[in-house]
Design an enzyme around this catalytic site. Sequence first.
Site, short mmCIF file in Angstrom:
data_model
loop_
_atom_site.label_atom_id
_atom_site.label_comp_id
_atom_site.label_asym_id
_atom_site.label_seq_id
_atom_site.Cartn_x
_atom_site.Cartn_y
_atom_site.Cartn_z
N TYR A 261 42.68 32.13 49.58
CA TYR A 261 43.20 33.42 49.14
C TYR A 261 42.07 34.44 49.23
CZ TYR A 261 47.20 30.83 47.18
OH TYR A 261 48.31 30.02 47.02
N LYS B 191 16.35 55.02 52.33
CA LYS B 191 17.56 54.75 53.13
C LYS B 191 17.19 54.68 54.60
CE LYS B 191 20.08 57.02 55.62
NZ LYS B 191 20.70 58.18 56.29
N ALA C 38 -0.44 69.41 48.36
CA ALA C 38 0.61 69.34 47.34
C ALA C 38 1.60 70.48 47.57
CB ALA C 38 -0.01 69.46 45.96
N GLY D 233 55.31 36.67 48.90
CA GLY D 233 54.72 35.50 48.26
C GLY D 233 53.78 34.74 49.18
N GLY E 50 48.28 29.06 37.99
CA GLY E 50 49.25 27.98 38.16
C GLY E 50 48.71 26.71 37.52
N ASN F 32 16.38 64.99 55.28
CA ASN F 32 16.90 64.41 56.52
C ASN F 32 18.25 64.97 56.91
OD1 ASN F 32 18.10 63.15 54.29
ND2 ASN F 32 18.62 61.34 55.49
N ASN G 28 45.56 25.32 39.32
CA ASN G 28 45.51 25.37 40.77
C ASN G 28 44.49 26.44 41.18
OD1 ASN G 28 46.10 25.49 43.54
ND2 ASN G 28 47.78 26.96 43.19
N ARG H 186 47.44 44.81 40.07
CA ARG H 186 46.79 44.66 38.77
C ARG H 186 45.41 45.31 38.70
NH1 ARG H 186 48.06 38.25 38.61
NH2 ARG H 186 48.14 38.63 40.87
C1 UD1 Z 1 47.87 32.18 43.03
C2 UD1 Z 1 48.59 30.83 42.94
C3 UD1 Z 1 48.26 30.19 41.60
C4 UD1 Z 1 46.76 29.99 41.51
C5 UD1 Z 1 46.01 31.31 41.74
C6 UD1 Z 1 44.53 31.03 41.90
C7 UD1 Z 1 50.71 30.96 44.18
C8 UD1 Z 1 52.18 31.10 44.08
N1 UD1 Z 1 50.04 31.01 43.04
O1 UD1 Z 1 48.37 33.03 42.00
O2 UD1 Z 1 48.92 28.92 41.48
O3 UD1 Z 1 46.45 29.45 40.22
O4 UD1 Z 1 46.46 31.97 42.93
O5 UD1 Z 1 43.78 32.22 42.01
O6 UD1 Z 1 50.20 30.77 45.28
N2 UD1 Z 1 49.09 37.30 49.17
C9 UD1 Z 1 49.56 37.60 50.44
N3 UD1 Z 1 50.90 37.76 50.61
C10 UD1 Z 1 51.79 37.61 49.61
C11 UD1 Z 1 51.30 37.29 48.33
C12 UD1 Z 1 49.95 37.13 48.13
O7 UD1 Z 1 48.79 37.75 51.39
O8 UD1 Z 1 52.98 37.78 49.87
C13 UD1 Z 1 47.63 37.15 48.98
C14 UD1 Z 1 47.08 38.17 48.01
O9 UD1 Z 1 46.57 39.30 48.72
C15 UD1 Z 1 45.96 37.40 47.34
C16 UD1 Z 1 46.39 35.94 47.44
O10 UD1 Z 1 47.41 35.88 48.41
O11 UD1 Z 1 44.73 37.58 48.01
C17 UD1 Z 1 46.89 35.35 46.12
O12 UD1 Z 1 47.98 36.12 45.65
P1 UD1 Z 1 48.11 36.52 44.12
O13 UD1 Z 1 49.33 37.33 43.97
O14 UD1 Z 1 46.84 37.06 43.61
O15 UD1 Z 1 48.38 35.08 43.47
P2 UD1 Z 1 48.13 34.65 41.96
O16 UD1 Z 1 49.18 35.20 41.08
O17 UD1 Z 1 46.73 34.93 41.59
CA CA Z 2 45.06 36.05 42.59
#
Ligand code: UD1
Ligand code: CA
Length: 432
Positions: free
Chosen positions: A107, A322, A394, A84, A144, A357, A174, A17
């Site tokens: 996450y 820098k 200068a 997932g 969620g 530099n 959530n 996204r």
């Molecule tokens: C998720 C939650 C949702 C919650 C929201 C909060 C689930 C099913 N849903 O949705 O309930 O409201 O976060 O921000 O958990 N990731 C992995 N492996 C995967 C899938 C995802 O490592 O297979 C990681 C992604 O990189 C990301 C995080 O998990 O950093 C969350 O995944 P994302 O797909 O953004 O979940 P949401 O749709 O935001």
């Molecule tokens: Ca997310």
Amino acid sequence: MPRPLAVICLAAGLGKRTKVSTPKVLLPLCGRSLAASALAAAAPLQPQRTVVVLHHQKDAVEAALRAAGQGQNLEFVDQGAPKGTGHAVAAAMATLADFQGDVLVLYGDCPLITTATLERLRALRQDAPCSVLTAFPDSPAGLGRILRDGQGRFVGIREDRDCSPAERAIDEINAGFYCFDAAALRPALAALQPNNAQGEYYLTDAVESFAKRGAEIPTLVVDDVREIQGVNSLADLAVAREIMQERILLEHLANGVLISDPASTWIDHGVVIGAETRILPCTVIGAGCRIGSHCEVGPFAHLRAGTVLEDGAEIGNFVEVKKSRLGKGAKAKHLAYLGDAEVGAKANIGAGTITANYDGVHKNPTQIGERAFIGSGSVLVAPCSVGDRAMTGAGAIVKRGSQVPADEVWVGLPARYLKRRELGKPGKLEGA
Ligand code: UD1
Ligand code: CA
């Protein structure tokens, strides 16, 4: 004795996204990646184990998080093709096979969580299989929803895409932070099924499975909804940046740093600034800069990584610094570039001074002594040095390799044809 703690950070998703090729969890937030910010919030809890789940561009993600998380003992697990959040946590639990205790799941795209909230979430679990962080954001779209029964007891979590219209109207969401009992988590993950709109193994279904079997699931409503701002798009990133920036600026203000216009001031995380230093509008200060007290920076100044300003140093309009150190009371007030430079105390850098530099291949150092006076428009071609109390006129061009001795005044060198440029070679001015 508190229970042992393992932290799992999910960072395997592609981040479709965002529409950019950088892995989402590495997008920058005030000088630190999203995932590094989330991990930094968990680090003070001193987990025994910290497992990062990755897959997409895993080498880049691992390298970046290792560099950012110095002192944190990070372990990395490749999830394989992400199926997932439940699948991701299962991959981490395979590595945590013998672990008993609390498993805190974060996450990698939720960077604004605080240590205090994670601590409270952990403490809340007690003997329940899991505790869950929830929130009431202005817009719950895409998140969620928390399902509750007539008595208000937690029943489950429904992803936005799987919601009925009535469920979609629920305003409690959530947040994406959980503390699990490791022993309860393992069988719940093993039982997950991908029967939902996205065909994924949802971690949220594991939480729901505990409630289905009659467990009471304690939930914590986050105090400040800004802590749970997730980043799914670049628009979300802009919102998150603003929240993080405000937090950083408030900390400096609390420490006695005079920030005259917070709205136009960008200061990365991890910048040290002494009390009674003034930061004037439209100033950008990168991660890791150290600024003493009674300094002045801006307006329109840019301090990049590795800059150190000792007490009372001043950096003014349209000056970029820098990887340079300015000694006590040194000044560069207008239109200058100082890169890889060491500037002595009370030196004065005139308007338009440039440390050249970069020779096209290497970055070279410049030394400027105490109370040196660099005339307006001087170009100091590095490596070179200007001694204590020495002065340039200068427009002077101090040639590469020059060492202007202390107390001398050097002037001149107008431009003239020298030779044809050979691309890819250092622009060394031999014979000039
Ligand atoms: C998720 C939650 C949702 C919650 C929201 C909060 C689930 C099913 N849903 O949705 O309930 O409201 O976060 O921000 O958990 N990731 C992995 N492996 C995967 C899938 C995802 O490592 O297979 C990681 C992604 O990189 C990301 C995080 O998990 O950093 C969350 O995944 P994302 O797909 O953004 O979940 P949401 O749709 O935001
Ligand atoms: Ca997310």
